[in-house]
Motif scaffolding. Structure first.
Motif, PDB file in Angstrom:
ATOM      1  N   ALA A 243       0.838  -1.189   0.000  1.00 25.37           N
ATOM      2  CA  ALA A 243       0.000   0.000   0.000  1.00 25.37           C
ATOM      3  C   ALA A 243       0.875   1.242   0.000  1.00 25.37           C
ATOM      4  O   ALA A 243       2.067   1.181   0.325  1.00 25.37           O
ATOM      5  CB  ALA A 243      -0.921  -0.014   1.218  1.00 25.37           C
ATOM      6  N   TYR A 244       0.302   2.361  -0.330  1.00 23.89           N
ATOM      7  CA  TYR A 244       1.017   3.622  -0.305  1.00 23.89           C
ATOM      8  C   TYR A 244       1.588   3.849   1.097  1.00 23.89           C
ATOM      9  O   TYR A 244       0.891   3.680   2.107  1.00 23.89           O
ATOM     10  CB  TYR A 244       0.057   4.750  -0.684  1.00 23.89           C
ATOM     11  CG  TYR A 244       0.695   6.107  -0.763  1.00 23.89           C
ATOM     12  CD1 TYR A 244       1.392   6.486  -1.897  1.00 23.89           C
ATOM     13  CD2 TYR A 244       0.595   7.013   0.305  1.00 23.89           C
ATOM     14  CE1 TYR A 244       1.984   7.738  -1.977  1.00 23.89           C
ATOM     15  CE2 TYR A 244       1.193   8.254   0.229  1.00 23.89           C
ATOM     16  CZ  TYR A 244       1.885   8.622  -0.913  1.00 23.89           C
ATOM     17  OH  TYR A 244       2.467   9.857  -0.994  1.00 23.89           O
ATOM     18  N   THR A 307       6.326   5.138  -1.625  1.00 23.12           N
ATOM     19  CA  THR A 307       5.172   5.896  -2.117  1.00 23.12           C
ATOM     20  C   THR A 307       4.966   5.756  -3.623  1.00 23.12           C
ATOM     21  O   THR A 307       3.919   6.137  -4.126  1.00 23.12           O
ATOM     22  CB  THR A 307       5.332   7.392  -1.773  1.00 23.12           C
ATOM     23  OG1 THR A 307       6.545   7.884  -2.346  1.00 23.12           O
ATOM     24  CG2 THR A 307       5.359   7.599  -0.263  1.00 23.12           C
ATOM     25  N   SER A 337       0.608   0.757  -4.369  1.00 18.78           N
ATOM     26  CA  SER A 337      -0.757   1.165  -4.720  1.00 18.78           C
ATOM     27  C   SER A 337      -0.855   2.682  -4.762  1.00 18.78           C
ATOM     28  O   SER A 337      -0.174   3.380  -3.995  1.00 18.78           O
ATOM     29  CB  SER A 337      -1.755   0.608  -3.702  1.00 18.78           C
ATOM     30  OG  SER A 337      -1.717  -0.809  -3.690  1.00 18.78           O
ATOM     31  N   PRO A 338      -1.693   3.218  -5.650  1.00 17.74           N
ATOM     32  CA  PRO A 338      -1.801   4.676  -5.765  1.00 17.74           C
ATOM     33  C   PRO A 338      -2.271   5.322  -4.465  1.00 17.74           C
ATOM     34  O   PRO A 338      -3.035   4.732  -3.695  1.00 17.74           O
ATOM     35  CB  PRO A 338      -2.842   4.867  -6.865  1.00 17.74           C
ATOM     36  CG  PRO A 338      -2.825   3.589  -7.635  1.00 17.74           C
ATOM     37  CD  PRO A 338      -2.536   2.519  -6.629  1.00 17.74           C
ATOM     38  N   CYS A 339      -1.814   6.550  -4.241  1.00 17.92           N
ATOM     39  CA  CYS A 339      -2.234   7.320  -3.083  1.00 17.92           C
ATOM     40  C   CYS A 339      -3.584   7.971  -3.370  1.00 17.92           C
ATOM     41  O   CYS A 339      -3.850   8.406  -4.491  1.00 17.92           O
ATOM     42  CB  CYS A 339      -1.192   8.387  -2.779  1.00 17.92           C
ATOM     43  SG  CYS A 339      -1.648   9.491  -1.438  1.00 17.92           S
ATOM     44  N   THR A 340      -4.424   8.047  -2.346  1.00 14.56           N
ATOM     45  CA  THR A 340      -5.741   8.679  -2.523  1.00 14.56           C
ATOM     46  C   THR A 340      -5.876   9.967  -1.735  1.00 14.56           C
ATOM     47  O   THR A 340      -6.570  10.896  -2.156  1.00 14.56           O
ATOM     48  CB  THR A 340      -6.851   7.703  -2.103  1.00 14.56           C
ATOM     49  OG1 THR A 340      -6.622   7.271  -0.751  1.00 14.56           O
ATOM     50  CG2 THR A 340      -6.874   6.495  -3.031  1.00 14.56           C
ATOM     51  N   ILE A 341      -5.208  10.061  -0.560  1.00 11.84           N
ATOM     52  CA  ILE A 341      -5.284  11.289   0.236  1.00 11.84           C
ATOM     53  C   ILE A 341      -3.924  11.560   0.874  1.00 11.84           C
ATOM     54  O   ILE A 341      -3.141  10.652   1.136  1.00 11.84           O
ATOM     55  CB  ILE A 341      -6.365  11.202   1.343  1.00 11.84           C
ATOM     56  CG1 ILE A 341      -6.093   9.993   2.260  1.00 11.84           C
ATOM     57  CG2 ILE A 341      -7.756  11.105   0.724  1.00 11.84           C
ATOM     58  CD1 ILE A 341      -7.030   9.941   3.457  1.00 11.84           C
ATOM     59  N   SER A 342      -3.637  12.847   1.124  1.00  9.95           N
ATOM     60  CA  SER A 342      -2.396  13.270   1.806  1.00  9.95           C
ATOM     61  C   SER A 342      -1.171  12.616   1.188  1.00  9.95           C
ATOM     62  O   SER A 342      -0.433  11.877   1.835  1.00  9.95           O
ATOM     63  CB  SER A 342      -2.465  12.943   3.305  1.00  9.95           C
ATOM     64  OG  SER A 342      -3.557  13.591   3.908  1.00  9.95           O
ATOM     65  N   CYS A 343      -0.949  12.907  -0.075  1.00 10.08           N
ATOM     66  CA  CYS A 343       0.126  12.245  -0.814  1.00 10.08           C
ATOM     67  C   CYS A 343       1.362  13.132  -0.902  1.00 10.08           C
ATOM     68  O   CYS A 343       1.375  14.110  -1.655  1.00 10.08           O
ATOM     69  CB  CYS A 343      -0.341  11.907  -2.236  1.00 10.08           C
ATOM     70  SG  CYS A 343      -1.838  10.915  -2.254  1.00 10.08           S
TER      71      CYS A 343
END
Length: 349
Positions: A243-244, A307, A337-343
């Protein structure tokens, strides 16, 4: 097998031994100059075997000689750089060291040895001071007369003979002898004050052969600079998809290459070196170093929090302090995995 040394006409140094039969590395091929010492042949000792010796009854070396012989044994123990046998004197042992006019040694020998009973026992003999050779009269530097030049150092010759006991044959030098100091076990032993007359430790090409036959003492011990061994580096990741910001532990292993010619050094773990973790964007040709991995036993470990998807490899650079080459592992891809929030922007934390 006995080691016999002969002197060349009009030379300033005496010979300590001329080996009749030499077993070459791995086969009957010729040993190149400036490589590891050749082998005498015969059985090896067991790794780290303790070889006790006593003075031969009726042929005990004189008071002035005994400490130098024991110092030569200590020199062998201290500088072997391998799991070769170690030597110590006791009051009762199957191995002997003696001193006498040579009936055991050949007539041209100033010292000699036998290792025909390996791995059980050995014998070393020193020719008595004052014996007349075709090159002159034998003088030991530690002798009671206090000789200055033209004498032979007992400690030096003791180490040389014990090198033969370990199964070292005479080093094959360059034609100009410019590498003479790379080996203690030489066809020609220097008399005082010639170069090398009082060396009290194995040379790098002596150690190279001992390492090849007996292995290094530990995985972190340096390889002799008389060697030129290839290495292999491998890398694994605790996960190849995270995961991110997920954590991944990378573990690298550094070994010598698997090569029958490396004998006891084949596929050896190499610990305590500097192994660097590098990463790159998949498809890129440029690697970015993230720093040295932490040595952990026979491995190297780094944990990173990722990340973005990267390819990773471990790199060991060729050192200048020992006889091994650098290598790099195959690339290991860890997908993120792609980041969705606070990247954050940084690919690694």
């Amino acid at each position: 097998m006995n080691a016999i040394r002969r002197i060349a006409p009009r030379t300033r140094v005496a010979i300590a031994a001329a080996i009749a039969i030499v077993a070459m590395l791995g086969s009957g091929s010729t040993v190149n100059a400036h490589g590891p010492d050749p082998l005498l042949g015969g059985s090896l000792w067991y790794p780290n075997q303790s070889l006790a010796y006593q003075w031969r009854s009726g042929e005990v070396p004189p008071d002035w000689m005994r400490p130098a012989i024991e110092a030569g044994a200590a020199d062998s123990n201290a500088t072997r750089g391998s799991r070769a046998a170690s030597f110590s004197r006791t009051t009762s042992a199957s191995s002997v060291i003696g001193y006498a006019d040579p009936y055991f040694c050949a007539s041209a020998a100033i010292a000699c040895m036998s290792r025909g009973n390996a791995p059980t026992s050995f014998a070393v003999f020193f020719t008595a001071q004052g014996r007349v050779f075709d090159w002159g009269v034998l003088r030991w530097c530690q002798g009671p007369t206090g000789y200055v030049n033209g004498c032979f150092d007992v400690e030096n010759l003791a180490l040389d003979e014990l090198g033969h006991v370990e199964d070292l044959g005479h080093h094959v030098n360059y034609s100009d002898n410019s590498d003479y100091l790379d080996s203690m076990v030489q066809t020609v032993s220097a008399s005082r004050p010639n170069t090398g007359w009082n060396r009290h430790g194995y040379g790098r090409c002596d150690v190279a052969r001992l390492q090849l036959q007996y292995d290094r003492p530990t995985a972190s011990a340096l390889f002799s600079k008389c060697l030129a061994l290839q290495t292999t580096t491998s890398l694994t990741a605790s996960s190849t998809w995270v995961a991110y910001r997920g954590g991944v532990t990378f573990t690298a292993t550094l070994k010598t290459a698997s090569n029958s010619g490396y004998l006891a050094l084949s596929n050896d773990y190499i610990a305590g070196r500097t192994v660097v973790l590098q990463g790159r964007v998949p498809g890129s040709t440029s690697w970015i170093s993230l720093g040295s991995m932490t040595p952990s036993g026979n491995t190297y470990v780094t944990t990173a929090y990722l990340t973005v998807t990267y390819e990773w490899r471990a790199v060991f650079s060729t050192p200048t302090t020992e006889g091994i080459s650098g290598s790099a592992s195959s690339a290991v891809t860890v997908k993120v995995s792609p980041c969705t929030i606070s990247c954050p922007f940084a690919p690694v934390q």
